[in-house]
Scaffold this active site. Structure first.
Site, PDB file in Angstrom:
ATOM      1  N   HIS A 183       0.825  -1.212   0.000  1.00 38.60           N
ATOM      2  CA  HIS A 183       0.000   0.000   0.000  1.00 38.60           C
ATOM      3  C   HIS A 183       0.861   1.264   0.000  1.00 38.60           C
ATOM      4  CE1 HIS A 183      -4.292  -1.404   1.311  1.00 38.60           C
ATOM      5  NE2 HIS A 183      -3.808  -2.104   0.313  1.00 38.60           N
ATOM      6  N   GLU A 233      -4.812  -0.875  -8.333  1.00 41.25           N
ATOM      7  CA  GLU A 233      -6.108  -0.668  -7.691  1.00 41.25           C
ATOM      8  C   GLU A 233      -6.462   0.813  -7.598  1.00 41.25           C
ATOM      9  OE1 GLU A 233      -6.032  -1.086  -3.103  1.00 41.25           O
ATOM     10  OE2 GLU A 233      -4.299  -2.226  -3.806  1.00 41.25           O
ATOM     11  N   HIS A 283      -7.584  -6.827  -8.820  1.00 38.70           N
ATOM     12  CA  HIS A 283      -7.733  -6.508  -7.396  1.00 38.70           C
ATOM     13  C   HIS A 283      -9.195  -6.699  -7.031  1.00 38.70           C
ATOM     14  CE1 HIS A 283      -8.358  -3.525  -4.075  1.00 38.70           C
ATOM     15  NE2 HIS A 283      -7.198  -4.009  -3.661  1.00 38.70           N
TER      16      HIS A 283
END
Length: 383
Positions: A183, A233, A283
């Site tokens: 992330h 994503e 995703h």
């Protein structure tokens, strides 16, 4: 051709936004417009779109997509594209039901008979990670995607880097292949060290090792490591991914079908990626409709690699554990065998939603708020 008669959206637990499109003959299709933490914004966009959709020819999916893309003038971004996704997926499901074929037949037919899937695992302590991995093995999985650190720690020191390597080693020792999800929780200086330290342990990929806001840094990292770099994503259109394909900085694209314009745009992104020898691994830590739509893409996409699945994911609510099987009347369609989900044979997306449960849940589901994470110094951190 049937015309669109009504559209309704349902916010349901744990954090999903479902869309139902009904035509004048009473046939229906389901879509998913989930954008975690931004329910109200997407619902507002859907409410703006719906009056313009009533009375349109339901079969003209591309015409509808282009109308909203071009006549909206302001376009792109996660909210608009998630709303588009909900409508688009529902229209594909509806068309498949009307023509009595699975969606993959409308996309040119299958290029495979089943799709490989993986699920996410987390945990702070080594025992938590091991227990989560063993649970996935018991579910029939061969691969997982794992949180690269405890909770959402930044990788900002050699000690944390070493802990990340140990987490991967621990899971691989159980016989699982694993991708690592970051992330964007590290900067390029640590990313260089991380990639070098991880290379001997051969992860499936490193996902969002750097934020997509730093394309020049991602490009540099891609030249320094042999580990496949994955992300996508937080990219929502073919124009968003174009520069990463052109500079060869991505190995595995991960468009989210509920954020990236639905089946129509995800299909186009996949076709673009194929021309650059880039794999597609959608995703999808989301609900049953998004997963079903992603399965259809996987079945019809030559450069598809693997699909994320939120089976038994960390969703515990006052209503009990909820995952993507909860809202299905035919959950067996997503049975896992040796790490794969077979091609569904049902019309449209191949799933039957329990609308009674969806309606019930929607009456008691408040908007899901974005999580907040802070470092020991009080700084705001990525999820």
């Amino acid at each position: 051709m049937p015309k669109i008669q009504s559209i309704i959206h349902y916010r349901v637990k744990p954090r999903w936004l479902m869309v139902k499109v009904v035509d004048e003959n009473g046939q229906y299709g389901w879509g998913e417009a989930t954008l975690e933490g931004h329910d109200l914004a997407v619902e507002g966009c859907l409410n703006e779109m719906i009056p313009r959709l009533i009375g349109r020819e339901a079969n003209e999916i591309e015409n509808i997509w282009q109308t909203f893309w071009r006549h909206g003038f302001y376009r792109g971004g996660p909210v608009f594209m998630s709303a588009m996704s909900g409508i688009d997926i529902a229209l594909w499901d509806l068309k498949g039901r009307n023509l009595k074929v699975p969606v993959y037949e409308l996309l040119g037919g299958k290029v495979r008979t089943k799709v490989q899937v993986y699920c996410w695992i987390g945990g702070d302590r080594p025992s938590d990670v091991e227990a989560a991995a063993k649970k996935r093995i018991a579910q029939g999985l061969k691969c997982v995607k794992m949180n690269a650190t405890e909770d959402t720690n930044w990788i900002d020191s050699p000690a944390v880097l070493d802990a990340t390597v140990e987490r991967l080693r621990q899971v691989k020792a159980l016989g699982l292949d694993a991708g690592l999800d970051f992330h964007g929780r590290l900067h390029k200086g640590m990313a260089k060290q991380l990639a070098k330290a991880l290379e001997p342990h051969r992860p499936l990929f490193i996902e969002e090792p750097l934020l997509c806001e730093h394309p020049e840094a991602i490009n540099k990292l891609s030249e320094q490591t042999t580990i496949p770099i994955a992300f996508g994503e937080r990219l929502f259109t073919r124009w968003d991914v174009k520069r990463f394909l052109e500079d060869a900085s991505v190995d595995i694209l991960q468009p989210d079908i509920a954020h990236a314009g639905g089946i129509s745009e995800t299909r186009r992104i996949a076709s673009m990626a194929e021309a650059y020898d880039v794999a597609i691994a959608p995703h999808c830590p989301l609900g049953p409709v998004a997963f079903a739509a992603s399965v259809q893409i996987g079945l019809a996409t030559p450069n598809f690699s693997i699909l994320e699945m939120s089976l038994g994911m960390h969703y515990n609510t006052e209503a009990g554990d909820i995952d993507l099987l909860t809202y299905l009347k035919n959950p067996e369609v997503f049975d896992i065998e040796d790490g794969y989900v077979k091609a569904p044979s049902g019309y449209g997306l191949g799933i039957e939603i329990d609308e009674e449960l969806v309606r019930k849940m929607s009456k008691e589901t408040e908007p899901w708020q974005c999580k907040a994470f802070h470092g020991p110094d009080g700084s705001v951190r990525e999820w």
